[in-house]
Design an enzyme around this catalytic site. Sequence first.
Site, PDB file in Angstrom:
ATOM      1  N   ASP A  50       0.867  -1.090   0.050  1.00  0.00           N
ATOM      2  CA  ASP A  50      -0.045   0.015  -0.076  1.00  0.00           C
ATOM      3  C   ASP A  50       0.948   1.146   0.059  1.00  0.00           C
ATOM      4  OD1 ASP A  50      -0.702  -1.164   3.224  1.00  0.00           O
ATOM      5  OD2 ASP A  50       0.952  -0.013   2.589  1.00  0.00           O
ATOM      6  N   ASP A  52       1.188   5.132   1.534  1.00  0.00           N
ATOM      7  CA  ASP A  52       0.584   6.154   2.476  1.00  0.00           C
ATOM      8  C   ASP A  52       1.305   7.457   2.182  1.00  0.00           C
ATOM      9  OD1 ASP A  52      -0.836   4.171   3.850  1.00  0.00           O
ATOM     10  OD2 ASP A  52       1.056   3.887   5.059  1.00  0.00           O
ATOM     11  N   ASP A 129       8.632   5.152  13.914  1.00  0.00           N
ATOM     12  CA  ASP A 129       9.082   4.304  14.249  1.00  0.00           C
ATOM     13  C   ASP A 129      10.750   3.728  14.103  1.00  0.00           C
ATOM     14  OD1 ASP A 129       8.558   2.829  12.263  1.00  0.00           O
ATOM     15  OD2 ASP A 129       7.020   1.474  13.092  1.00  0.00           O
TER      16      ASP A 129
END
Length: 426
Positions: A50, A52, A129
């Site tokens: 996907d 983002d 992260d």
Amino acid sequence: MVPRPDHNISRANISENAVKVLYRLRNSGFEAYLVGGGVRDLLLGREPKDFDVATDALPEQVKQVFRNCRLIGRRFRLAHVFFGREIIEVATFRSMGDGSADDSRKVENGMILRDNVYGTIEEDAQRRDFTINALYYNIGDFSVVDYADGLTDLNNGVLRLLGDPEQRYREDPVRMLRAVRFAGKLGFRIDASCETPLSSMVSLLDDVPAARLFEEVLKLFLGGAALETFEKLRHYDMFGHLFPATEEALSHEDHDFPITFVNRGLDNTDSRIRDGKPVTPAFLFAVLLWEPVRLRAAAYEADGMPPIPALQEAGRDVLAEQAQRVLIPKRISYPMRDIWQMQPRFLSRGGKRPQRLITHPKFRAAYDFLLLRAQAGEAEMELAEWWTDFQKGNPQEQGQMAGQERRGRSGRRRRRRPRKAKPSDE
């Protein structure tokens, strides 16, 4: 910043809809970057799952730009832009601020419960992260922007958290699962500073909502590296916090087939994903929970309960207990029960039962499950082979096979009882 000639990302490899979102945000006066796993995978020469987008537009402003947009989430406010079945996720740059002025950020016992404090792209990068996920593709000049030295770690195959690892794990314990997932999926090693706290902090996973862990488990095992991920989860003592009954059963196995069965099931999942075949979460979870269900059913049978009711009761018990850790929705748990409860029915090969069984909507999944059991040594291979041949036959051949089974059990052809003579009308 890495200019276009010095990296391998091309717009041709980016989702057409993601490119539309990037350009429309930019043409509306906002900054817009492709970010995270999509950029990482493109740089690695992989096909992203996907795409983002990160922007300085607030969620409400994104909604104004796109009519096909819906705002979701309280913990992290996000915009989802819909293009048929494809969803482009758009997130606003987040800040390092504490949000104390307007309660936009909430932290409890070190865990971030809400984080909607917005800032600059530089701050946003530091809030991500892992360094390899803090890479941004600028649609304006086609450059890659790297604020965290993520390209170095990407080239070296290293997973490194941004900031203090212990603090980052406390903020969101799911990051421990993400570390294992990326290590398994990408073949990267976890940096020592991020690896060392894992075993001592794994209990934090117990505080993560069970519904959220369900979504994470799907990502762990449906990314094409399920078997590698499973082994790493067990290595870091994480699997037992996700599937405690399964871990308990595997740790006390007195035969090889339980672990062999799980390994084969996960390897089968990886193979199907590599071949572009569909994978059903119900089959995956049925594999992961079969051993505790089988053992519980055996205990009920030892107490005198018939096999099928024993399996039904065991399935209900194990799923209820599992829901305390990973909440499996009914749309998945119901097919799981069908798969389990059909296993004893494969033993009935005589009469009309086999032909009725193959019409069951979940027959194929249950049959594949039987094959795995046979390959692992838990079920008889002859039984699996019989059902393989039975499916290939036409109705007449199937009837002959079922008839032979019926006669084989009795040792002779079963005779019909003569009909009683009807009383005469005279």
